[in-house]
Structure formats: structure tokens, C-alpha cells
Write a protein that holds these residues in place. Structure first.
Motif, PDB file in Angstrom:
ATOM      1  N   MET A   1       0.827  -1.199   0.000  1.00  0.00           N
ATOM      2  CA  MET A   1       0.000   0.000   0.000  1.00  0.00           C
ATOM      3  C   MET A   1       0.870   1.260   0.000  1.00  0.00           C
ATOM      4  SD  MET A   1      -2.837   1.225   2.809  1.00  0.00           S
ATOM      5  CE  MET A   1      -1.591   1.485   4.078  1.00  0.00           C
ATOM      6  N   LEU A   2       1.885   1.290   0.867  1.00  0.00           N
ATOM      7  CA  LEU A   2       2.768   2.457   0.910  1.00  0.00           C
ATOM      8  C   LEU A   2       3.490   2.649  -0.420  1.00  0.00           C
ATOM      9  CD1 LEU A   2       4.464   2.344   4.435  1.00  0.00           C
ATOM     10  CD2 LEU A   2       2.516   3.698   3.683  1.00  0.00           C
ATOM     11  N   SER A   3       3.964   1.558  -0.996  1.00  0.00           N
ATOM     12  CA  SER A   3       4.733   1.642  -2.236  1.00  0.00           C
ATOM     13  C   SER A   3       3.892   2.175  -3.388  1.00  0.00           C
ATOM     14  CB  SER A   3       5.310   0.263  -2.589  1.00  0.00           C
ATOM     15  OG  SER A   3       6.175  -0.201  -1.572  1.00  0.00           O
ATOM     16  N   LEU A   4       2.667   1.662  -3.533  1.00  0.00           N
ATOM     17  CA  LEU A   4       1.850   2.124  -4.650  1.00  0.00           C
ATOM     18  C   LEU A   4       1.406   3.569  -4.452  1.00  0.00           C
ATOM     19  CD1 LEU A   4      -1.544   2.122  -4.180  1.00  0.00           C
ATOM     20  CD2 LEU A   4      -1.082  -0.313  -3.931  1.00  0.00           C
ATOM     21  N   GLN A   5       1.203   4.003  -3.190  1.00  0.00           N
ATOM     22  CA  GLN A   5       0.872   5.403  -2.948  1.00  0.00           C
ATOM     23  C   GLN A   5       2.032   6.317  -3.338  1.00  0.00           C
ATOM     24  OE1 GLN A   5      -0.412   5.053   1.244  1.00  0.00           O
ATOM     25  NE2 GLN A   5      -2.368   5.874   0.586  1.00  0.00           N
ATOM     26  N   LEU A   6       3.249   5.916  -2.957  1.00  0.00           N
ATOM     27  CA  LEU A   6       4.431   6.701  -3.318  1.00  0.00           C
ATOM     28  C   LEU A   6       4.579   6.791  -4.835  1.00  0.00           C
ATOM     29  CD1 LEU A   6       6.939   5.249  -0.696  1.00  0.00           C
ATOM     30  CD2 LEU A   6       6.306   7.662  -0.893  1.00  0.00           C
ATOM     31  N   GLY A   7       4.400   5.656  -5.522  1.00  0.00           N
ATOM     32  CA  GLY A   7       4.560   5.635  -6.966  1.00  0.00           C
ATOM     33  C   GLY A   7       3.521   6.472  -7.683  1.00  0.00           C
ATOM     34  N   ILE A   8       2.267   6.350  -7.283  1.00  0.00           N
ATOM     35  CA  ILE A   8       1.200   7.121  -7.932  1.00  0.00           C
ATOM     36  C   ILE A   8       1.401   8.614  -7.700  1.00  0.00           C
ATOM     37  CG2 ILE A   8      -1.273   7.622  -7.858  1.00  0.00           C
ATOM     38  CD1 ILE A   8      -1.753   4.644  -7.432  1.00  0.00           C
ATOM     39  N   ARG A   9       1.779   8.990  -6.484  1.00  0.00           N
ATOM     40  CA  ARG A   9       2.028  10.400  -6.191  1.00  0.00           C
ATOM     41  C   ARG A   9       3.147  10.944  -7.084  1.00  0.00           C
ATOM     42  NH1 ARG A   9       3.164   9.955  -1.104  1.00  0.00           N
ATOM     43  NH2 ARG A   9       1.050  10.274  -0.320  1.00  0.00           N
ATOM     44  N   TYR A  10       4.192  10.146  -7.275  1.00  0.00           N
ATOM     45  CA  TYR A  10       5.310  10.579  -8.115  1.00  0.00           C
ATOM     46  C   TYR A  10       4.873  10.701  -9.577  1.00  0.00           C
ATOM     47  CZ  TYR A  10       9.665  10.355 -10.755  1.00  0.00           C
ATOM     48  OH  TYR A  10      10.674  10.613 -11.640  1.00  0.00           O
TER      49      TYR A  10
ATOM     50  N   PHE B   1      12.907   3.743  -5.809  1.00  0.00           N
ATOM     51  CA  PHE B   1      12.528   4.346  -4.534  1.00  0.00           C
ATOM     52  C   PHE B   1      13.281   3.662  -3.386  1.00  0.00           C
ATOM     53  CE2 PHE B   1       9.097   5.767  -7.165  1.00  0.00           C
ATOM     54  CZ  PHE B   1       8.614   6.929  -6.576  1.00  0.00           C
ATOM     55  N   PRO B   2      14.502   4.107  -3.071  1.00  0.00           N
ATOM     56  CA  PRO B   2      15.175   3.556  -1.888  1.00  0.00           C
ATOM     57  C   PRO B   2      14.506   4.077  -0.619  1.00  0.00           C
ATOM     58  CG  PRO B   2      16.474   5.347  -2.807  1.00  0.00           C
ATOM     59  CD  PRO B   2      15.319   5.127  -3.751  1.00  0.00           C
ATOM     60  N   SER B   3      14.481   3.267   0.423  1.00  0.00           N
ATOM     61  CA  SER B   3      13.812   3.677   1.661  1.00  0.00           C
ATOM     62  C   SER B   3      14.453   4.903   2.290  1.00  0.00           C
ATOM     63  CB  SER B   3      13.804   2.520   2.662  1.00  0.00           C
ATOM     64  OG  SER B   3      15.135   2.101   2.940  1.00  0.00           O
ATOM     65  N   LYS B   4      15.767   5.118   2.040  1.00  0.00           N
ATOM     66  CA  LYS B   4      16.452   6.282   2.598  1.00  0.00           C
ATOM     67  C   LYS B   4      16.171   7.554   1.808  1.00  0.00           C
ATOM     68  CE  LYS B   4      20.275   3.614   4.581  1.00  0.00           C
ATOM     69  NZ  LYS B   4      21.748   3.418   4.607  1.00  0.00           N
ATOM     70  N   GLY B   5      15.544   7.416   0.648  1.00  0.00           N
ATOM     71  CA  GLY B   5      15.280   8.570  -0.189  1.00  0.00           C
ATOM     72  C   GLY B   5      16.420   8.849  -1.143  1.00  0.00           C
TER      73      GLY B   5
ATOM     74  N   HIS C   1      10.988   6.817   2.976  1.00  0.00           N
ATOM     75  CA  HIS C   1       9.690   6.208   3.248  1.00  0.00           C
ATOM     76  C   HIS C   1       9.865   4.997   4.153  1.00  0.00           C
ATOM     77  CE1 HIS C   1      10.611   2.989   0.304  1.00  0.00           C
ATOM     78  NE2 HIS C   1      11.125   3.965  -0.442  1.00  0.00           N
ATOM     79  N   TYR C   2       8.734   4.423   4.594  1.00  0.00           N
ATOM     80  CA  TYR C   2       8.734   3.330   5.556  1.00  0.00           C
ATOM     81  C   TYR C   2       8.562   1.966   4.905  1.00  0.00           C
ATOM     82  CZ  TYR C   2       8.464   6.716   9.348  1.00  0.00           C
ATOM     83  OH  TYR C   2       8.743   7.737  10.229  1.00  0.00           O
ATOM     84  N   SER C   3       8.504   1.927   3.581  1.00  0.00           N
ATOM     85  CA  SER C   3       8.420   0.653   2.886  1.00  0.00           C
ATOM     86  C   SER C   3       9.829   0.134   2.622  1.00  0.00           C
ATOM     87  CB  SER C   3       7.642   0.824   1.578  1.00  0.00           C
ATOM     88  OG  SER C   3       7.475  -0.418   0.929  1.00  0.00           O
ATOM     89  N   VAL C   4       9.934  -0.945   1.865  1.00  0.00           N
ATOM     90  CA  VAL C   4      11.237  -1.478   1.474  1.00  0.00           C
ATOM     91  C   VAL C   4      11.661  -0.806   0.163  1.00  0.00           C
ATOM     92  CG1 VAL C   4      10.794  -3.682   2.596  1.00  0.00           C
ATOM     93  CG2 VAL C   4      10.158  -3.377   0.202  1.00  0.00           C
ATOM     94  N   ASP C   5      12.918  -0.955  -0.204  1.00  0.00           N
ATOM     95  CA  ASP C   5      13.391  -0.430  -1.485  1.00  0.00           C
ATOM     96  C   ASP C   5      12.623  -1.099  -2.622  1.00  0.00           C
ATOM     97  OD1 ASP C   5      15.177   0.747   0.177  1.00  0.00           O
ATOM     98  OD2 ASP C   5      16.926  -0.388  -0.493  1.00  0.00           O
ATOM     99  N   PHE C   6      12.198  -0.313  -3.610  1.00  0.00           N
ATOM    100  CA  PHE C   6      11.466  -0.910  -4.722  1.00  0.00           C
ATOM    101  C   PHE C   6      11.658  -0.091  -5.990  1.00  0.00           C
ATOM    102  CE2 PHE C   6       8.542   2.189  -2.990  1.00  0.00           C
ATOM    103  CZ  PHE C   6       7.868   2.708  -4.087  1.00  0.00           C
TER     104      PHE C   6
END
Length: 767
Positions: free
Chosen positions: A347-356, A384-388, A395-400
Motif C-alpha cells: 500500500m505504501l509503495s503504490l501510494q508513493l509511486g502514484i504520487r510521483y 525508490f530507496p527507503s532512505k530517499g 519512506h517506511y516501505s522497502v526499497d522498490f
């Protein structure tokens, strides 16, 4: 021209008087202006307009002291009304707009966000009688997530709409008892669980132990799922008092839980309410007293109690744990790529991706779709590395790795349906998070629902994504050419991949059941019969039933039915041309408080007769009579200004015409609800006829009908299955065991013909 620094007095022809400085003939600088009607302004002027700091007094005894701009109340100031009410806060063009506090004449007060003179955003309202609400507002009414505490001690924590409880939540009574369930327009509606006082339903918090994602988890836990958590405990959703200190100029208020920019007003993009329902039943039965381990499973329909069962709390606990983790043990799921908290990370990963993606494509000027916007070259890729990184936030997800398919095509599709980019991102990527749904099919797909119910996100198999991308040019032209199409609306296609190569693909779709009316029954209708039923022990409130489960015929207005089948025929021809099978009509049915409930509750065999006659609907005393709204759905001539609700976010077709009102565009009048616009697949009125065979004698049967007024919502879904080699083999194999026309896997032309023929029986033409 030089400014006259001397204080001068000028009397105008209408009797107005100005004393102060001038620039030429215009008031400029400090001055006092008195109108002939008694209004007086004393303050700063700029070339004849009130601009700067000042005070204004009206003949009604109302006053304002604060900032002015161009003759308007604009900036920060205090307004005292003629009725004694006081507002102190931000203004925009003489309207309360931004952060502000208002104390009303009756000593009520509101502290929070305003938009163009009405309460909108997050805020706190305290009534003079001791009632208190903290949460979200829209158009002056409680809407969204919020907590209401009554002076008598009752408390409700959940979702609201137009000032009424609407959605999931829980109600804590002053005596310590709890009810956890769902509401529709202020009435209990659907299944829930009631815990009597003293049953000790509260357990320890089960989210805060996850230290690695504690903060983020709280911001996403505002969606209440009655399957996963039964009895919640309340955490403070906002601070007990919103600060009254405002910083002049910028209009920004700093607070632990609210940070808003008054210059832009209060909206979801700048408002964050960190709230959590902490829910878990105790694992150890020793936490419960043996003589108080009882709860009641109840089911309501529009405020009427229709079922009740007594359950042991410990059994409920185990039942909900099984429901919660049922998907975790599924094998072969296309989303089993994260260990432990796969659903949360996804959920976190897809939210980050869609926002980007939406943020990257939105600034590009609008243009027509080109052939280059389709195909392998039309992709957006990002890591999207977790460290930014320089391009992505931490972000709080894993690297993806993120991939977005055909972004310009889906952007144009969203524009067709008038989906604003900011609203689209807030629906999917806002702090309220996404709700995970159970899969209604056998594919193992994972489903998410946006917090405002506008969008459904579904994970796809690789083969399904290939079909979508292959079909996309033709799909785009079909949707653009047919505003009333009932085919699923797609708004984005994406992929998430981990370093070790595991991938999950998903698509964003419009939710056809985005409506204020509660969907009481759902059907997935293909037109095939082999295996198309649901086992009785598997049926619950959220079940999607199948062809053989359908016991109703739906009769419509003649012109409404003609419009429906005209579009069904066009859409099925399109799917046939693309070699698609296995699609179905998803049908949602809203029953209008059927009369049979009354006879059910008054039956001598019913265990609830005494209780229902005493309490009536949702606790209202009714002197033994059920307060059921009258039957009958009324179609009237369409009036846009009178429609109380808008259609779903993915509906762009015309208002339908109805034969019963003289071939004119129709609105639907619903007792106790309002006026709804009738469109294809949305707010369609009908009568549901249920045929019953009843024995009259030993040798004969009498055919009876139960007739219910219903409102229908429908559309064509699951359109990503080609009639490929695998399906051809399946057809050959099953044809040896069953009637070839009864199985789902048949060639596209046969499938579309059978699909339409079956629906003609479901929606028969009146003789």
C-alpha cells in the motif's frame, strides 16, 4: 501626485463624510469614513480603497477589526456579529477562509478550518450543552472521520456524511457497552457486534509494538474494518484544544496535530489528523470473566434489527483472527512479495509511486493521445530507496522499483471523466490510507478501496496486464466514443518490483458502487451456469453472489431498459472484437426498506418481536410501530439544481430519459434520502420480483411474488481474459463433462450472445 499629509474633511454629494489624508481626490493614508446609512470605517486607505489595518462599524451593531485589502475584509481579523457571535481568524474577500475560531450567540464554539464562510476541513465544535465533535467537516457539516462525544457520556468514533453517522465505526454507551458496525445516513445498517457493559472487550494495543513503522501505521489506521477488529479503544484524535494563537501575515498556525495554510484555505492536502482505533481482542481467555464473555452479533437493515445471535467473545476473537490472516496462507498469490507486512508495504509503495507519477505528468501541457503514447516506449521508471534520493522521498516501505504504463493515455482518460489530478492523488495517496478488501474471485488478487470509496485498486497477473496494454488503443477510442459505456473505467496501470526480481502489477479503476445508498446485495453475472453458485455457509454481508444465486427479476421503465440494453450490446460487441471472454455484469442492489421486514419482526416466531416493538429503529421509541419509509420510487423531470447528490467520479454520460414521465430526462425521488440523477448504471430504479412456489393443497402449488422497490448500480467488469490457447483447451476438456453452453470458457461470439440473452431474462421486458 503628492499626498496631502494634512487631515482634511470632505463631504460627498450623497451625504458621506471623510476625515483624513488624501491622494488627489481619493482617500489615501489614515482616515475615517462615515456613510450616510451609519456605517463607519476608521483605518488605512490606499487610493480610495480600504487597505491595511482598520475598524468598521455597521448600523446593526456588528463590528470588524483587522486586515483589509481592496475594500474587502482580507487577512486576519475579529468580527463581532449583531447577534453577539464572535469570529477571530483568517479572511479572504470578506469570507471566513482559513483557520479561525467562532463563538456563537448560544455559546457554541467552533475552532478549526473554514472555506468561503463555512466550516470545511478539520476542526472542533463544542456545543453549549456539553456535546463535542472533533474531526472533518465539509460544507458546514460533519463529513469524514471524526469523534463525537455526548454530554451524557456516549461516544461515537467513525465516519460521517452530511452530519450523520455513515460508514464504519463504533459507538460506546455511557454504561460501558459497545456497538461496532456500520451506519447509513445515521441508521445502523449491516452487521455489527454489541458488547454489554462489563464484558471487558478491550485488549492491548497491537500496532504500537511495530516500532519500525509505528508513525506511518497510525496515519493509515483510520479505516475501520469490522472483520479485522471487533472492539476498539479510543486514542485522542486531536488535542483537547486547538491553539487560538495565529501568526499574522502568513496565516499559518503551528500545532502538534494540525498545520494549515490560511491563505489557501483548509483542504485535505494540508490537513492531517493523526488518529487511531486501537483494536484487538485478548489472546488469553483468562483476561475475560467467564460469566461476562458474551457478545451479540446483530444485523440491521436501515435501522431495523433483523437478526441477532449470542456469541462467546473468545470464539469471536479466533474467528476474526482467521478472517484477518486468511489471505496470508494463500499460495500462488500474485502479491506475495513482501515478508511479514506485505499488504501494508504494498500500500505504501503504490501510494508513493502514484504520487510521483501524477506529479510528474500533470505539468505537461494537455494534448491529444499519439501512437507513441502506447507501447513499450511509453513508460515512466523510478527507483525508490527507503532512505530517499534526490528524486524521491524517504519512506517506511522497502526499497522498490516503480514502473508506470502509458501515463499520457491514462491522464487523458482521467480528464475525460473530469478527475482533477489533486483530488485523484488525495483519494488514493492521502493520509487516510487505503482499505484492503477480500477478493471475491479465485484469482488470488488483492483489492484496495480508496478512503472516499471513489477508486478500486486491483493487483493483476502478468497475462492480464499484457491484455490491457494490447487492448488499450482500442479501449481508449471506445471510451472516448461512448460516454455511457458500462465497461470498467481504468485510470492507471503500474508495477512494483523488488531487487530480487519479484513483481506485482496493479490497475486503478473507478468504483461503480460509490454511492450514499447502501448496497445490500451484489451479483456477478456471466450467463453461464456450471459452478455459478455460492455455498450457503460462505455467504455473508460482503459476499458477491453468482448467476444461480439470483432469485429476482428486475423490471424497469421501458426507456431505461432500452438504454441499458443498447449499451450492453455495444460494449459486448467491442469485447467480442478484442477476443475477450469471462467478463461479467457486476450488479449492486439497494432495497428500499422492504415491507417484509415488518412482518418478519412482528411474527410470533421471531425472537426480536418484544425488543423491536420497544426500541423501534436505531433506539427510537415507536410505540410498537416500525418507522419504515413508504414504498414506492418516483421518477420526476430532471432538475440539475435540485439533485441532492452527484453521480460517481467515473460517470460522465447523459441523464436518462424515462417513458413514465413523457420521454423526459429523469431524477429519482427517494423517501428520506433526496433526489438522485438517473444515469446508465447509476441510480436506476426498478422493481425486484421474487417468485415463490407455495403448497396450497397436497396436489397443487400456488405461484406467489414478493415485490421490492430497488435502486440498481451496474457495470461490466473482468475484461482482461483473452480466449487464448489455455482457454480453448479448458473448453475442450470441460465440454466432455458438461453441457458446452453451460461453461464459462466459450469462444467470444458465443459468450457475448449468451451474456446478452441471460441478461434479457434478468431484466425482462414488460408485456
Amino acid at each position: 501626485m503628492e499626498i496631502d499629509e494634512r487631515s482634511c474633511e470632505k463631504i460627498f454629494s450623497k451625504g458621506d463624510v471623510y476625515i483624513g489624508n488624501f491622494k488627489g481626490m481619493l482617500p489615501h493614508g489614515k482616515g475615517k469614513y462615515a456613510w450616510s446609512d451609519g456605517t463607519v470605517y476608521d483605518g488605512d486607505w490606499e487610493e480610495g480603497k480600504m487597505t491595511g489595518k482598520g475598524k468598521i462599524f455597521w448600523p446593526s451593531q456588528a463590528t470588524y477589526e483587522g486586515d483589509f485589502s481592496g475594500g474587502y475584509l482580507h487577512g486576519f481579523g475579529t468580527f463581532t456579529g449583531s447577534d453577539g457571535s464572535i469570529y477571530r481568524g483568517s479572511w479572504n474577500m470578506s469570507s471566513q477562509h482559513g483557520i479561525g475560531r467562532k463563538q456563537y450567540q448560544n455559546s457554541d464554539f467552533y475552532d478549526g478550518c473554514w472555506r468561503e464562510g463555512v466550516r470545511e476541513g478539520s476542526g472542533k465544535y463544542a456545543w453549549s450543552d456539553g456535546n463535542l465533535y472533533i474531526g472533518n467537516w465539509k460544507k458546514g457539516k460533519m463529513s469524514g472521520r471524526g469523534v463525537m462525544r455526548w454530554s451524557e457520556g456516549d461516544l461515537f468514533d467513525g465516519f460521517w456524511l452530511n452530519g450523520l453517522r455513515h460508514g464504519s465505526g463504533f459507538y460506546r454507551f455511557a454504561d460501558g457497552s459497545y456497538y461496532f458496525g456500520t451506519w447509513t445516513k445515521g441508521l445502523k445498517d449491516g452487521r455489527g457486534i454489541f458488547y454489554p457493559a462489563g464484558s471487558k472487550p478491550l485488549g492491548k494495543h497491537n500496532l504500537e509494538g511495530q516500532e519500525h513503522n509505528k508513525t506511518k501505521m497510525l496515519s493509515h489506521s483510520s479505516s475501520i474494518n469490522s472483520e479485522d477488529s471487533v472492539v476498539p479503544s479510543v486514542k485522542r484524535t486531536l488535542s483537547d484544544k486547538i491553539s487560538n494563537s495565529f501568526v499574522r501575515g502568513s496565516g499559518r498556525m503551528s500545532h502538534k496535530t494540525i498545520s494549515l495554510d490560511a491563505n489557501w484555505g483548509c483542504n485535505n492536502s494540508t490537513t492531517k489528523i493523526t488518529s487511531s482505533l486501537s483494536c484487538r481482542l485478548p489472546d488469553d481467555q483468562s483476561e475475560l470473566q467467564d460469566n461476562r464473555a458474551v457478545a451479540y452479533e446483530r444485523e440491521y437493515m436501515q435501522g431495523v434489527l433483523i437478526k441477532e445471535r449470542i456469541r462467546n467473545i473468545s470464539k469471536l476473537s479466533h474467528k476474526n483472527k482467521r478472517l484477518k490472516f486468511a489471505k496470508e496462507v494463500q499460495r500462488g498469490s500474485c502479491v506475495n512479495i513482501f515478508e511479514g507486512h506485505r499488504s501494508y508495504y504494498l500500500m505504501l509503495s503504490l501510494q508513493l509511486g502514484i504520487r510521483y507519477t501524477v506529479g510528474k505528468i500533470t505539468p505537461v501541457p494537455m494534448r491529444e493521445v499519439r501512437s507513441s503514447d502506447f507501447g513499450d516506449q511509453a513508460r515512466i521508471r523510478m527507483y525508490f530507496p527507503s532512505k530517499g534520493s534526490q528524486m524521491t522521498p524517504s519512506h517506511y516501505s522497502v526499497d522498490f522499483f516503480w514502473k508506470d504504463y502509458c501515463p499520457m493515455v491514462f491522464r487523458n482518460l482521467r480528464e475525460m471523466f473530469k478527475l482533477n489530478a489533486a483530488d485523484y492523488m488525495m483519494s488514493i495517496c492521502g493520509d487516510d490510507g487505503l482499505r484492503e478488501l477480500s477478493s471475491p474471485g479465485k484469482s488470488g488478487s488483492l483489492f484496495y478501496l480508496s478512503h472516499d470509496d471513489k477508486f478500486v485498486i486491483k493487483t493483476l497477473k502478468k497475462s492480464e496486464l499484457k491484455v490491457l496494454l494490447k487492448m488499450l488503443p482500442h479501449y481508449y477510442e471506445h471510451v472516448r466514443g461512448h460516454e455511457n459505456t458500462l465497461i470498467t473505467k481504468f485510470f492507471g496501470a503500474h508495477r512494483i518490483a523488488l531487487k530480487r526480481g519479484k513483481k506485482v502489477r496493479f490497475v486503478v479503476m473507478g468504483n461503480m458502487f460509490c454511492t450514499e445508498l447502501r448496497i445490500h446485495q451484489r451479483y456477478d453475472l456471466k450467463g453461464s451456469s456450471q459452478g455459478r453458485f455460492t455455498k450457503k455457509d460462505k455467504i455473508d454481508e460482503s459476499s458477491t453472489l453468482k448467476d444461480l444465486d439470483l432469485k429476482y427479476e428486475f423490471r424497469m421503465d421501458r426507456l431505461l431498459r432500452e438504454s441499458l440494453f443498447r449499451q450492453l450490446f455495444i460494449d459486448s460487441l467491442f469485447l467480442e472484437s478484442q477476443g475477450i471472454i469471462d467478463y461479467s455484469l457486476l450488479l449492486g442492489v439497494h432495497f428500499r426498506a422492504p415491507e417484509y421486514l415488518k412482518s418478519l419482526l412482528e411474527s410470533p416466531d421471531s425472537p426480536h418481536t418484544a425488543e423491536s416493538s420497544a426500541t423501534g429503529i436505531d433506539g427510537v421509541i415507536s410505540s410498537g410501530e416500525l418507522l419504515i419509509p413508504p414504498r414506492g420510487l418516483v421518477l420526476v423531470t430532471h432538475e440539475p439544481s435540485s439533485v441532492s447528490t452527484l453521480p460517481g467520479p467515473h460517470i460522465r454520460g447523459n441523464t436518462l430519459k424515462a417513458f413514465s414521465i413523457g420521454n423526459k430526462e429523469a431524477d429519482l425521488l427517494l423517501p428520506g434520502t433526496g433526489r438522485l440523477r438517473v444515469q446508465l448504471g447509476v441510480n436506476m430504479p426498478a422493481q425486484a420480483n421474487h417468485r415463490i412456489m407455495q403448497d396450497e393443497t397436497d396436489s397443487s402449488e400456488v405461484e406467489l411474488f414478493e415485490v421490492y422497490d430497488v435502486v440498481l448500480y451496474l457495470g461490466i467488469i473482468d475484461i482482461l481474459q483473452e480466449y487464448n490457447l489455455k482457454k480453448k483447451i479448458e473448453h475442450k476438456y470441460k465440454s466432455l463433462q458438461f453441457d458446452p453452453l453451460s461453461i464459462s470458457a466459450v469462444e467470444p461470439k458465443v459468450y457475448s450472445k449468451r451474456f446478452i440473452s441471460f441478461l434479457e431474462k434478468v431484466f425482462p421486458l414488460d408485456p
